[in-house]
Design a protein around this motif. Structure first.
Motif, short mmCIF file in Angstrom:
data_model
loop_
_atom_site.label_atom_id
_atom_site.label_comp_id
_atom_site.label_asym_id
_atom_site.label_seq_id
_atom_site.Cartn_x
_atom_site.Cartn_y
_atom_site.Cartn_z
N PHE A 1 -5.62 -8.25 16.69
CA PHE A 1 -5.29 -8.22 18.12
C PHE A 1 -4.30 -7.10 18.46
CE2 PHE A 1 -6.88 -12.59 17.72
CZ PHE A 1 -7.84 -12.55 18.72
N SER A 2 -3.31 -6.88 17.58
CA SER A 2 -2.32 -5.83 17.90
C SER A 2 -2.99 -4.46 17.94
CB SER A 2 -1.19 -5.80 16.86
OG SER A 2 -0.52 -7.01 16.84
N VAL B 1 -6.28 -14.34 24.81
CA VAL B 1 -6.77 -13.24 25.63
C VAL B 1 -6.26 -11.95 25.02
CG1 VAL B 1 -6.88 -12.21 27.93
CG2 VAL B 1 -6.70 -14.69 27.70
N PRO C 1 -11.61 -9.88 13.17
CA PRO C 1 -12.28 -10.85 12.31
C PRO C 1 -12.04 -12.28 12.77
CG PRO C 1 -10.98 -9.28 11.01
CD PRO C 1 -10.70 -8.99 12.44
N VAL D 1 -7.51 0.87 4.35
CA VAL D 1 -6.57 1.97 4.06
C VAL D 1 -5.98 1.67 2.70
CG1 VAL D 1 -4.36 2.99 4.71
CG2 VAL D 1 -6.03 2.40 6.48
N GLY E 1 -5.92 -1.32 11.15
CA GLY E 1 -6.04 -2.74 11.53
C GLY E 1 -6.68 -2.92 12.89
N ALA F 1 -1.67 -3.78 10.80
CA ALA F 1 -2.62 -4.54 9.96
C ALA F 1 -2.01 -5.83 9.42
CB ALA F 1 -3.15 -3.67 8.85
N GLY F 2 -1.20 -6.47 10.24
CA GLY F 2 -0.71 -7.79 9.85
C GLY F 2 0.80 -7.88 9.83
N ILE G 1 0.86 -1.20 0.00
CA ILE G 1 0.00 0.00 0.00
C ILE G 1 0.90 1.24 0.00
CG2 ILE G 1 -1.76 1.29 1.31
CD1 ILE G 1 -2.67 -1.51 2.41
N PRO H 1 -2.10 -18.98 13.50
CA PRO H 1 -1.66 -17.59 13.60
C PRO H 1 -0.26 -17.51 14.20
CG PRO H 1 -3.29 -18.07 15.29
CD PRO H 1 -3.20 -19.30 14.42
N PRO H 2 0.54 -16.58 13.74
CA PRO H 2 1.88 -16.44 14.35
C PRO H 2 1.76 -15.84 15.74
CG PRO H 2 1.53 -14.73 12.69
CD PRO H 2 0.29 -15.57 12.71
N VAL I 1 -9.14 2.03 11.71
CA VAL I 1 -9.65 1.72 10.37
C VAL I 1 -9.41 0.24 10.08
CG1 VAL I 1 -9.48 2.29 7.94
CG2 VAL I 1 -9.06 4.07 9.64
N GLU I 2 -10.48 -0.48 9.80
CA GLU I 2 -10.37 -1.92 9.57
C GLU I 2 -10.96 -2.27 8.20
OE1 GLU I 2 -9.14 -4.91 10.95
OE2 GLU I 2 -10.12 -5.75 9.19
N ALA I 3 -10.24 -3.10 7.45
CA ALA I 3 -10.69 -3.48 6.11
C ALA I 3 -11.86 -4.47 6.15
CB ALA I 3 -9.53 -4.10 5.34
N GLU J 1 -5.29 -4.17 21.03
CA GLU J 1 -4.55 -4.04 22.29
C GLU J 1 -3.91 -2.65 22.41
OE1 GLU J 1 -1.97 -7.49 22.91
OE2 GLU J 1 -3.65 -8.39 23.97
P1 NAD Z 1 -3.70 -9.64 12.13
O1 NAD Z 1 -3.37 -10.15 10.80
O2 NAD Z 1 -4.21 -10.56 13.16
O3 NAD Z 1 -4.75 -8.44 12.00
C1 NAD Z 1 -4.58 -7.43 11.05
C2 NAD Z 1 -5.89 -6.71 10.80
O4 NAD Z 1 -5.65 -5.67 9.86
C3 NAD Z 1 -6.97 -7.62 10.21
O5 NAD Z 1 -8.16 -7.44 10.93
C4 NAD Z 1 -7.07 -7.14 8.76
O6 NAD Z 1 -8.37 -7.28 8.23
C5 NAD Z 1 -6.69 -5.67 8.89
N1 NAD Z 1 -6.22 -5.08 7.63
C6 NAD Z 1 -5.44 -5.65 6.67
N2 NAD Z 1 -5.24 -4.79 5.65
C7 NAD Z 1 -5.87 -3.65 5.99
C8 NAD Z 1 -6.03 -2.39 5.34
N3 NAD Z 1 -5.49 -2.13 4.15
N4 NAD Z 1 -6.74 -1.42 5.96
C9 NAD Z 1 -7.29 -1.65 7.19
N5 NAD Z 1 -7.20 -2.83 7.83
C10 NAD Z 1 -6.48 -3.82 7.25
O7 NAD Z 1 -2.36 -8.92 12.64
P2 NAD Z 1 -1.92 -8.41 14.08
O8 NAD Z 1 -3.07 -7.85 14.83
O9 NAD Z 1 -0.72 -7.56 13.85
O10 NAD Z 1 -1.47 -9.75 14.81
C11 NAD Z 1 -0.33 -10.46 14.33
C12 NAD Z 1 -0.24 -11.80 15.03
O11 NAD Z 1 0.02 -11.61 16.41
C13 NAD Z 1 -1.55 -12.60 14.95
O12 NAD Z 1 -1.24 -13.93 14.81
C14 NAD Z 1 -2.19 -12.37 16.29
O13 NAD Z 1 -2.98 -13.47 16.69
C15 NAD Z 1 -0.98 -12.22 17.20
N6 NAD Z 1 -1.34 -11.36 18.32
C16 NAD Z 1 -1.92 -11.97 19.39
C17 NAD Z 1 -2.32 -11.18 20.45
C18 NAD Z 1 -2.97 -11.85 21.64
O14 NAD Z 1 -3.04 -13.08 21.66
N7 NAD Z 1 -3.42 -11.10 22.62
C19 NAD Z 1 -2.10 -9.80 20.45
C20 NAD Z 1 -1.50 -9.22 19.33
C21 NAD Z 1 -1.12 -10.02 18.26
#
Ligand code: NAD
Ligand code: FAD
Length: 403
Positions: A166-167, A352, A206, A233, A163, A262-263, A116, A315-316, A198-200, A170
Motif C-alpha cells: 500500500f505504501s 482504501v 499481494p 530487489v 515494494g 517494502a515493509g 538486503i 496488518p499494522p 519493483v515487487e518481489a 500510494e
Molecule cells: P507491506 O508489507 O504491506 O508491503 C511491502 C511490499 O514490499 C510487499 O508487497 C512485499 O512483497 C514487497 N517486498 C518485500 N521485499 C521486497 C524486495 N526485496 N523487493 C521488492 N519488493 C519487496 O508494507 P507497506 O506497504 O510499507 O505497508 C505497511 C503497513 O501500512 C501495512 O500494514 C499496510 O496495510 C499499511 N498501509 C496502509 C495503507 C492504506 O490503508 N491505504 C497505506 C499504506 C500502508
C-alpha cells in the motif's frame, strides 16, 4: 495515596489517541499523565506518501501536540526516548530519566530492509515527516541538476520504488501526478523520466482484491509507471538497484532515486527493552499488555496481534492503532480502579488505497470502490482520523476537503 504515573511514549496514532482518550477518562488529580515524543508535533504517517512526492507540504501533514492535549491533565515532554528497561521500570530520554506505574509504548514503525545489502545506505524510506521531506528534496535536486548539467545524465531521472504494497502504490499514485509538474518546473522532457516499481511477489498489492489491483495498475501505467513483478530487489548501490529476475538472472536498474517501501517493523528500542519481540513487535496479550509485564501496554505498529480467522498478524495500520488506543486507555483506568481489563477486538472497516489526489481503490464494508468515489472515501477516512484525535477544530484546520 500517591497518584500513579502513566507514561506514554510516542505521539503517533497509537500514543496520541491513548492520551486523548485518557484525558477524557481520568480526573486531574487521579493520575500524572506524561507524554514523551521526539517532536512537539504529531505527523499523519498515513499522508507521508504525499509529503514524499511533494503533493503536500510537510507542514500540511503535521500539527502541534499541544493543540489536542489538555495541558492541565497531561504533561508533554519533547524528547527522544533512548532506552526502555521494563525490568527496572526506567525510560531514558534526552530530557532525563522517567519511571512509571503504567507504561504505554507507541513508538511506531521503521522501514524493514530484511538485511538486503546497501538499502540502509543508498535507499530513502517513507519513515517520518523529515524523511518524506528528504525524498521530495532529493527528487527535486535530481531534476534541477539534470536541467543545469551540460551533458545530461538521464539516469538521474529514474526513480525506483521498492515494494508494491500500500505504501509503494500510494507513493506511486502521487508521483504520477507530481512528475508532470516537476517536468514543467525544471524544463525536463517527460519522456526522460522513468518510474519503476519493483515487487518481489507475483502481484501488485499481494492479497488485495485482484479486480481492484488490476484497476490500480492500469491507472498507474497510464501515467507512465512501469512495474517489474516477481523480481525482488537483492542489493542497492550508489548507482541503483540489482533485481533478481530468475534463478540465476539479475538486472541492474541505474537510478538517481531509490525509495524503499517494502515493509515495516516495530521501533528498534523494543528489542533492548526486556520484552519478548519479533522484528521489534510485541505479541501482546488480549488486553494489549506485554506478556510478563502487567504494567506495560503496547499500542500501534509495535504491537503484534494474530487474526485467528486467518492465523496471520493483523496488518499494522493507523485504523487498528487508534482502536487499540481506546482499549488501552480504558484498561489503564480499569487497573487504577482495581477492575478487570477488557479484550481488544478490532473492528475492521476495510481498506482504501489512494492513487493520487482524485483516484483510489477501496474495499469498504464488503463494497468495492474505484475512482472518485474511492478517493472521496479516502478523504473521509483521513478527516475522521483527525476528528477522533482533535475534534472539529482539527478537522477544520488540517482536513482534506477538495473533491
Ligand atoms: P507491506 O508489507 O504491506 O508491503 C511491502 C511490499 O514490499 C510487499 O508487497 C512485499 O512483497 C514487497 N517486498 C518485500 N521485499 C521486497 C524486495 N526485496 N523487493 C521488492 N519488493 C519487496 O508494507 P507497506 O506497504 O510499507 O505497508 C505497511 C503497513 O501500512 C501495512 O500494514 C499496510 O496495510 C499499511 N498501509 C496502509 C495503507 C492504506 O490503508 N491505504 C497505506 C499504506 C500502508
Ligand atoms: P507512528 O504513527 O509511527 O508514530 C510513532 C511516534 O513515535 C511518532 O510521533 C514518532 O515521532 C515517535 N517516536 C519514534 N521514535 C521515537 C523516539 N525514539 N523517541 C520519541 N518519540 C519517538 N494505515 C491506515 O490505517 N490507513 C492508511 O491509509 C495508511 N496509510 C499509510 C501510508 C503510508 C505512506 C505509511 C508509511 C503508512 C500508512 N499506514 C496507514 C500505516 C500507519 O501509518 C501506521 O500503522 C501508523 O502510523 C502506526 O501508528 P503508531 O502510533 O504505531 O506509530
Amino acid at each position: 495515596m500517591k497518584r500513579p504515573t502513566i507514561l506514554v511514549l510516542g505521539a503517533g496514532y497509537g500514543g496520541l489517541s491513548t492520551v486523548v482518550n485518557l484525558q477524557k477518562l481520568v480526573g486531574t488529580d487521579e493520575a500524572d499523565i506524561i507524554l514523551v515524543n521526539k517532536n512537539d508535533y504529531h505527523y499523519e504517517s498515513t499522508w507521508l506518501h504525499e509529503a514524499s512526492a511533494g503533493t503536500l507540504r510537510p507542514d500540511q501533514v503535521r500539527y502541534d501536540v499541544k493543540d489536542v492535549i489538555n495541558t492541565s491533565k497531561v504533561k508533554f515532554v519533547k524528547a527522544t526516548v533512548d532506552a526502555i528497561d521494563v525490568n527496572t521500570k526506567k525510560v531514558a530520554t534526552s530530557a532525563g530519566e522517567y519511571t512509571y506505574d503504567y507504561l504505554v509504548i507507541g513508538l511506531g514503525f521503521e522501514g524493514e530492509t530484511f538485511g538486503i545489502p546497501g538499502l540502509d545506505k543508498y535507499a530513502l524510506s517513507i519513515a517520518n515527516v523529515n524523511a518524506a521531506r528528504q525524498i521530495r528534496d532529493h527528487i527535486e535536486y535530481q531534476f534541477a541538476t539534470w536541467s543545469t548539467e551540460e551533458v545530461h545524465d538521464d539516469t538521474r531521472l529514474t526513480i525506483v520504488v521498492g515494494g508494491a504494497g500500500f505504501s509503494g502504490i500510494e507513493f506511486l499514485g502521487e508521483l504520477g501526478n507530481r512528475i508532470p509538474e516537476l517536468c514543467k518546473e525544471y524544463d525536463v522532457p517527460k519522456e526522460k523520466v522513468r518510474v519503476v516499481c519493483v515487487e518481489a511477489a507475483p502481484m501488485v498489492l499481494p492479497g488485495f482484491d485482484p479486480e481492484l489491483v488490476e484497476y490500480a495498475v492500469r491507472q498507474l501505467e497510464s501515467k507512465g509507471i512501469e512495474f517489474s513483478i516477481g523480481t525482488p530487489v537483492v542489493e542497492a548501490t550508489p548507482e541503483g538497484v540489482k533485481i533478481k529476475k530468475g534463478e540465476e538472472e539479475f538486472e541492474f536498474i541505474t537510478a538517481g532515486t531509490v525509495v524503499w517501501a517494502a515493509g515495516v517493523r516495530g521501533n528498534r528500542l523494543i528489542e533492548s527493552s526486556g520484552i519478548e519481540n519479533m522484528r521489534a513487535r510485541v505479541k501482546v496479550e488480549k488486553d494489549m499488555r506485554a506478556p510478563g509485564f502487567p504494567d506495560v501496554f503496547i499500542v500501534g505498529d509495535c504491537a503484534l496481534m494474530i487474526n485467528e480467522e486467518v492465523n496471520r498478524p493483523y496488518p499494522p495500520t493507523a485504523q487498528i492503532a487508534m482502536q487499540q488506543a481506546v482499549t488501552v486507555a480504558k484498561n489503564i483506568v480499569a487497573l487504577m480502579k482495581g477492575n478487570e481489563t477488557e479484550e481488544f477486538v478490532p473492528a475492521l472497516k476495510g481498506t482504501v488505497c489512494s492513487l493520487g489526489e482524485h483516484d483510489a481503490i477501496g474495499d469498504v464494508m464488503g463494497r468495492k470502490l474505484t475512482g472518485t468515489k474511492a478517493s472521496i472515501m479516502k478523504k473521509v477516512i483521513d478527516n475522521r482520523a483527525l476528528y477522533m484525535i482533535g475534534g472539529i477544530p482539527l478537522v477544520l484546520k488540517k482536513g482534506k476537503f477538495s473533491l
